[in-house]
Enzyme design. Sequence first.
Site, PDB file in Angstrom:
ATOM      1  N   TYR A  80       0.967  -0.986   0.002  1.00 53.68           N
ATOM      2  CA  TYR A  80      -0.102   0.159   0.550  1.00 53.68           C
ATOM      3  C   TYR A  80       1.083   1.352   0.553  1.00 53.68           C
ATOM      4  O   TYR A  80       0.627   1.805  -0.775  1.00 53.68           O
ATOM      5  CB  TYR A  80      -0.801  -0.074   0.963  1.00 53.68           C
ATOM      6  CG  TYR A  80      -2.036   1.471   1.206  1.00 53.68           C
ATOM      7  CD1 TYR A  80      -2.798   0.806   0.671  1.00 53.68           C
ATOM      8  CD2 TYR A  80      -1.615   2.340   1.639  1.00 53.68           C
ATOM      9  CE1 TYR A  80      -3.883   2.002   0.737  1.00 53.68           C
ATOM     10  CE2 TYR A  80      -2.329   3.348   1.834  1.00 53.68           C
ATOM     11  CZ  TYR A  80      -4.056   2.984   1.000  1.00 53.68           C
ATOM     12  OH  TYR A  80      -4.432   3.916   0.571  1.00 53.68           O
ATOM     13  N   PHE A 132      -8.210  18.905 -25.101  1.00 48.22           N
ATOM     14  CA  PHE A 132      -8.141  17.734 -25.334  1.00 48.22           C
ATOM     15  C   PHE A 132     -10.124  17.535 -24.635  1.00 48.22           C
ATOM     16  O   PHE A 132     -10.501  18.296 -23.984  1.00 48.22           O
ATOM     17  CB  PHE A 132      -7.374  16.803 -24.525  1.00 48.22           C
ATOM     18  CG  PHE A 132      -8.392  15.488 -25.043  1.00 48.22           C
ATOM     19  CD1 PHE A 132      -7.736  14.732 -26.047  1.00 48.22           C
ATOM     20  CD2 PHE A 132      -8.310  14.265 -23.606  1.00 48.22           C
ATOM     21  CE1 PHE A 132      -8.311  13.365 -26.665  1.00 48.22           C
ATOM     22  CE2 PHE A 132      -9.011  13.545 -24.249  1.00 48.22           C
ATOM     23  CZ  PHE A 132      -8.762  12.093 -25.122  1.00 48.22           C
ATOM     24  N   THR A 133     -10.547  16.269 -24.830  1.00 48.21           N
ATOM     25  CA  THR A 133     -12.043  16.614 -24.351  1.00 48.21           C
ATOM     26  C   THR A 133     -11.906  16.566 -22.857  1.00 48.21           C
ATOM     27  O   THR A 133     -12.922  17.293 -22.184  1.00 48.21           O
ATOM     28  CB  THR A 133     -12.793  14.474 -24.648  1.00 48.21           C
ATOM     29  OG1 THR A 133     -11.898  14.263 -25.134  1.00 48.21           O
ATOM     30  CG2 THR A 133     -13.046  15.660 -26.443  1.00 48.21           C
ATOM     31  N   ASP A 222       0.719  18.129 -21.581  1.00 43.43           N
ATOM     32  CA  ASP A 222       0.583  17.111 -20.963  1.00 43.43           C
ATOM     33  C   ASP A 222       1.319  16.708 -22.315  1.00 43.43           C
ATOM     34  O   ASP A 222       0.998  16.959 -23.480  1.00 43.43           O
ATOM     35  CB  ASP A 222      -0.847  17.037 -21.606  1.00 43.43           C
ATOM     36  CG  ASP A 222      -2.179  16.196 -22.412  1.00 43.43           C
ATOM     37  OD1 ASP A 222      -1.421  14.895 -22.011  1.00 43.43           O
ATOM     38  OD2 ASP A 222      -3.205  16.239 -22.506  1.00 43.43           O
ATOM     39  N   LYS A 265      -1.295   5.747 -23.061  1.00 45.90           N
ATOM     40  CA  LYS A 265       0.215   6.276 -24.500  1.00 45.90           C
ATOM     41  C   LYS A 265       1.295   5.817 -23.611  1.00 45.90           C
ATOM     42  O   LYS A 265       2.501   5.127 -24.505  1.00 45.90           O
ATOM     43  CB  LYS A 265      -0.173   7.552 -24.774  1.00 45.90           C
ATOM     44  CG  LYS A 265      -2.322   7.364 -24.929  1.00 45.90           C
ATOM     45  CD  LYS A 265      -2.716   8.578 -25.439  1.00 45.90           C
ATOM     46  CE  LYS A 265      -3.961   8.490 -26.084  1.00 45.90           C
ATOM     47  NZ  LYS A 265      -4.679   8.648 -26.647  1.00 45.90           N
TER      48      LYS A 265
HETATM   49  N1  F0G Z   1      -4.372  14.120 -22.715  1.00 39.15           N
HETATM   50  C1  F0G Z   1      -4.470  13.452 -23.951  1.00 39.15           C
HETATM   51  C2  F0G Z   1      -3.891  14.477 -24.724  1.00 39.15           C
HETATM   52  C3  F0G Z   1      -5.170  12.592 -24.456  1.00 39.15           C
HETATM   53  O1  F0G Z   1      -4.724  12.067 -25.491  1.00 39.15           O
HETATM   54  C4  F0G Z   1      -6.098  11.844 -23.704  1.00 39.15           C
HETATM   55  C5  F0G Z   1      -6.135  10.177 -24.141  1.00 39.15           C
HETATM   56  C6  F0G Z   1      -5.850  12.053 -22.283  1.00 39.15           C
HETATM   57  C7  F0G Z   1      -4.719  12.821 -21.517  1.00 39.15           C
HETATM   58  C8  F0G Z   1      -6.739  11.777 -21.063  1.00 39.15           C
HETATM   59  O2  F0G Z   1      -5.774  10.291 -20.702  1.00 39.15           O
HETATM   60  O3  F0G Z   1      -7.305   8.533 -21.599  1.00 39.15           O
HETATM   61  O4  F0G Z   1      -5.423   8.037 -19.889  1.00 39.15           O
HETATM   62  O5  F0G Z   1      -7.647   9.806 -18.691  1.00 39.15           O
HETATM   63  N2  F0G Z   1      -6.844  10.061 -24.958  1.00 39.15           N
HETATM   64  C9  F0G Z   1      -7.324   8.550 -25.708  1.00 39.15           C
HETATM   65  C10 F0G Z   1      -7.669   8.567 -26.552  1.00 39.15           C
HETATM   66  C11 F0G Z   1      -8.816   8.705 -24.654  1.00 39.15           C
HETATM   67  O6  F0G Z   1      -8.262   7.775 -27.086  1.00 39.15           O
HETATM   68  O7  F0G Z   1      -6.763  10.200 -27.754  1.00 39.15           O
HETATM   69  P1  F0G Z   1      -6.605   9.020 -19.712  1.00 39.15           P
END
Ligand code: F0G
Length: 481
Positions: A80, A132-133, A222, A265
């Site tokens: 832990y 990013f979304t 990022d 990634k």
């Molecule tokens: N920032 C970037 C540039 C990303 O591409 C992603 C995830 C995240 C943040 C969030 O990271 O998924 O580990 O929580 N991209 C994925 C995609 C979902 O399919 O492009 P995560």
Amino acid sequence: MGKIKFYLGEEIPLELHKAKIVQKLDLVDVERRAAAIAEAGNNTFLLKNKDIFLDMLTDSGVNAMSDNQLAAMMIADDSYAGSATFTRLTDALKDIFGTDYFLPAHQGRAAENILAVTFVKKGSIIPMNYHFTTTKAHITRLGGRVEELVIDEGIKTDSEYPFKGNFDLEKLKALIMKERDNIPFIRLEAGTNLIGGQPLSLENIKAVSAIAKENGIITVMDASLLQDNLYFIKTREEQCRNKSIREITREIADAMDIIYFSARKLGFARGGGIATNREDLYLKMRELVPMFEGFLTYGGMSVREMEAMAVGLEETMDMDVISQGPLFIEYMTRELIKNGVPVVTPAGGLGCHLNALEFIPHVRQEEYPAGSLATAVYIAGGIRGMERGTVSEQREEDGSEHLAAVELLRLAMPRRVFTLSQVKYAVDRIKWLYDNRSLIGGLRFVEEPSSLRFFFGRLEPTSDWQDRLVRKFKEDFGDSL
Ligand code: F0G
């Protein structure tokens, strides 16, 4: 990869790895594909893997791991608190980024939550090259606003510009002049995801950092797609030709206050976290880790993944490893261009991006061309891509549709996963679809969640166009799947 010339003159990427474990794939017939996409509410996120042949939804958490990563997973130290695995991971991060502090998080968006909760409040403005979304959702949830400052070239789908992810420095300066006190940090996204995996140059990163420093503003990178960005800096930025990937990485890290990433990634594993050299910032964020993620030495991650990540980060410093993705993407992009299919250029990282607005110009943006194209590509070849257009946007506060600047269908290239013949098959089916593009129609929502609707929203075709597409497929391909 990349330096090998073929005697017969063919220009194809050559894999510098071999497969040791494989997974069998099924290709279901076109009628089943049409039924499956209907069951999935015309949302490729809701398809089941058993119906998918080539899963090009994402490169997140699905990259092939190396033998050394798998071996490292076996020596993971589970506890832990105080695990030796955590120390190995922080050492790996210190080695490549030079950072002393690391806050682990279960994935990239969890790191974004910690950053947003720490720094964003109502009225905050976060300048970034592009959103990013998940990043935007965290910022707006707390009453903040995203300002996209990517250069104009960035959203031109057809371009030769090598660094389309660059900031427009003049726009950045002007925004700071006006809003200095409302800007808690500037976010730089490496390998800018939503505009086609397009990189920032090292020069631009340093310039943004200098502007931020002059104004006492924190810089946050990022780095989720940093590996592709590193490849492009090394191959496209004249002044960096003779620098090693390690040197480039270090120069980037030295210019940043905070680096966060999705290790689904970066590092070819599953997890994420925030690295920094600034103790003051580390302490500000630290208490959120045990609250949202887990204790400070695992942050919601499995120790096995942390071991794999430490090795994967080190492997990211190897040009042979990081060039596989971009070179396969470049190949796929080039083959599609040869066949007249509209794609985002120059080829970026992450995946090959079809330009839906040019592919099916007869489908209005309100009928989600990138979303429709995603369903059509799936029907045509069992290939799952991801809509990166208006469906991936959030509605405005007044409920009106926020039309995306670009309508892309992303066909991600998980690293070291697909063979070249599979990529050729994808090109073949997309070309067939392009020749039959007049059959493709639009979509409309039948169930629309108020936030991150692209994940679980359900849509339906605006006419019987998918049935007509299936009929044409059977006419042209007969018994073939
Ligand atoms: N920032 C970037 C540039 C990303 O591409 C992603 C995830 C995240 C943040 C969030 O990271 O998924 O580990 O929580 N991209 C994925 C995609 C979902 O399919 O492009 P995560």
